[in-house]
Design an enzyme around this catalytic site. Sequence first.
Site, PDB file in Angstrom:
ATOM      1  N   HIS A  16     -35.440 -16.788   8.879  1.00  0.00           N
ATOM      2  CA  HIS A  16     -35.049 -16.837   7.464  1.00  0.00           C
ATOM      3  C   HIS A  16     -35.589 -18.121   6.865  1.00  0.00           C
ATOM      4  O   HIS A  16     -35.217 -19.218   7.304  1.00  0.00           O
ATOM      5  CB  HIS A  16     -33.522 -16.804   7.337  1.00  0.00           C
ATOM      6  CG  HIS A  16     -32.933 -15.549   7.885  1.00  0.00           C
ATOM      7  ND1 HIS A  16     -32.741 -14.428   7.114  1.00  0.00           N
ATOM      8  CD2 HIS A  16     -32.528 -15.221   9.142  1.00  0.00           C
ATOM      9  CE1 HIS A  16     -32.228 -13.464   7.868  1.00  0.00           C
ATOM     10  NE2 HIS A  16     -32.103 -13.925   9.100  1.00  0.00           N
ATOM     11  N   HIS A 135     -30.388  -4.682  11.680  1.00  0.00           N
ATOM     12  CA  HIS A 135     -29.209  -5.519  11.905  1.00  0.00           C
ATOM     13  C   HIS A 135     -28.116  -4.545  12.330  1.00  0.00           C
ATOM     14  O   HIS A 135     -27.512  -3.862  11.501  1.00  0.00           O
ATOM     15  CB  HIS A 135     -28.807  -6.282  10.640  1.00  0.00           C
ATOM     16  CG  HIS A 135     -27.671  -7.220  10.896  1.00  0.00           C
ATOM     17  ND1 HIS A 135     -27.792  -8.580  10.833  1.00  0.00           N
ATOM     18  CD2 HIS A 135     -26.384  -6.978  11.269  1.00  0.00           C
ATOM     19  CE1 HIS A 135     -26.631  -9.145  11.156  1.00  0.00           C
ATOM     20  NE2 HIS A 135     -25.763  -8.189  11.416  1.00  0.00           N
ATOM     21  N   ASP A 245     -33.850 -16.029  14.585  1.00  0.00           N
ATOM     22  CA  ASP A 245     -32.821 -15.826  13.562  1.00  0.00           C
ATOM     23  C   ASP A 245     -32.336 -17.165  13.023  1.00  0.00           C
ATOM     24  O   ASP A 245     -31.157 -17.305  12.652  1.00  0.00           O
ATOM     25  CB  ASP A 245     -31.645 -14.996  14.083  1.00  0.00           C
ATOM     26  CG  ASP A 245     -30.804 -14.432  12.936  1.00  0.00           C
ATOM     27  OD1 ASP A 245     -31.324 -14.341  11.805  1.00  0.00           O
ATOM     28  OD2 ASP A 245     -29.627 -14.109  13.147  1.00  0.00           O
TER      29      ASP A 245
HETATM   30  O1  DOR Z   1     -26.084 -15.373  11.051  1.00  0.00           O
HETATM   31  C1  DOR Z   1     -26.854 -14.778  10.308  1.00  0.00           C
HETATM   32  N1  DOR Z   1     -27.409 -15.387   9.235  1.00  0.00           N
HETATM   33  N2  DOR Z   1     -27.127 -13.503  10.548  1.00  0.00           N
HETATM   34  C2  DOR Z   1     -27.837 -12.761   9.696  1.00  0.00           C
HETATM   35  O2  DOR Z   1     -28.017 -11.593   9.952  1.00  0.00           O
HETATM   36  C3  DOR Z   1     -28.336 -13.318   8.432  1.00  0.00           C
HETATM   37  C4  DOR Z   1     -28.458 -14.769   8.510  1.00  0.00           C
HETATM   38  C5  DOR Z   1     -28.657 -15.422   7.163  1.00  0.00           C
HETATM   39  O3  DOR Z   1     -29.520 -14.957   6.405  1.00  0.00           O
HETATM   40  O4  DOR Z   1     -27.981 -16.398   6.884  1.00  0.00           O
HETATM   41 ZN    ZN Z   2     -31.530 -12.686  10.617  1.00  0.00          ZN
END
Ligand code: DOR
Ligand code: ZN
Length: 345
Positions: A16, A135, A245
């Site tokens: 991300h 997901h 992630d």
């Molecule tokens: O812990 C997470 N954070 N899991 C996710 O699926 C999304 C991610 C986020 O974008 O902050």
């Molecule tokens: Zn993710």
Amino acid sequence: MIQTLKIIQPDDFHIHLRQQNYLKDTVRYAEKFKKILVMPNLTPPIVSIQQAKIYREEILFYSKNNSLEPYMTLYLNKSLSKQELFEFRDHNWLLGIKLYPSGVTTHSEYGIDKIEEYFSYFELMEKLNIPLLVHAEVNDDNIDFFDREKVFIDLYLSRIRNVFPELKIVLEHVSSKEGVEFVLESQNIAATITPHHLLLTRNDLFLPRLNPHHYCLPVLKTKEDRDFIAKVVLSGNPKFFAGTDSAPHPVYKKECSLSSAGIFTSPIAIELYITFFEKNRCLDKTVIENFLSVNGSKFYHLPINQTTITIVKEIQKIPESYPLGNDKVIPMWANRNLTWKVISN
Ligand code: DOR
Ligand code: ZN
């Protein structure tokens, strides 16, 4: 004792990077990796090829040495036109379409509620050879929170697999024994694995006291789950590959009530993965290299990187925080020592 590891430069097949004033920093933190697969959960979400193209150009703009190779995903919902699916394969930097059940995680409010309504997309994706990235958690509040992955697999993912056996699926950030077993028994299904699901268990959420920096989704599970995931990585099974992630949130969104989910690891992720291998007495170059740098590219039919990195046995302290635009983000294991360091790429 092994003091140096030289391996093909690793790839991160789940990251991300956020947007706007955070992007410049997050791109820089990702630069130890070569290929990165960027998630589409922005506001608004990335639901068109044109949006993904603009986002990718921004990422390339911020990439210092132009060595980073960003690959992109689209967000599955009703705004994603089927026409986009027909054009998807014209762009070799587009790798998959991400399914978020609505409400399960950060910016999943644009996600999907009735999976059956998307079967026509899956049919087309199967035909056009477009991977579905999942997901895999149910959004049903009546289900025990730690069972969300297992129940999603039982209720939905196994059905999708059975109806669309040729559809390529990635079970993203697999976190449970049942998730790993599902991948092992399925054809055309792979999984990404994060450093935190390899190194932490749900005890780390609560000990020594409640720790929001260990709160992520899918939530950390038991030691038994973690050890099962570890075993499959150490076995060298090619269906499993690195996807951090890494999910930065500013400190004020973590250290508060209703803390956001996400663990930030990007700048230290390679070292964390090596720490996992060392902890499990498996500093085996082939196993490490396949997991970090080969299996993912093979799954996505991408060329293996030509570049290498060297990782040496050297102590480095994980910073207390990293800049994130005008805010700060706290990494996993802040202030702790790592005993490995990436020294060149
Ligand atoms: O812990 C997470 N954070 N899991 C996710 O699926 C999304 C991610 C986020 O974008 O902050
Ligand atoms: Zn993710």
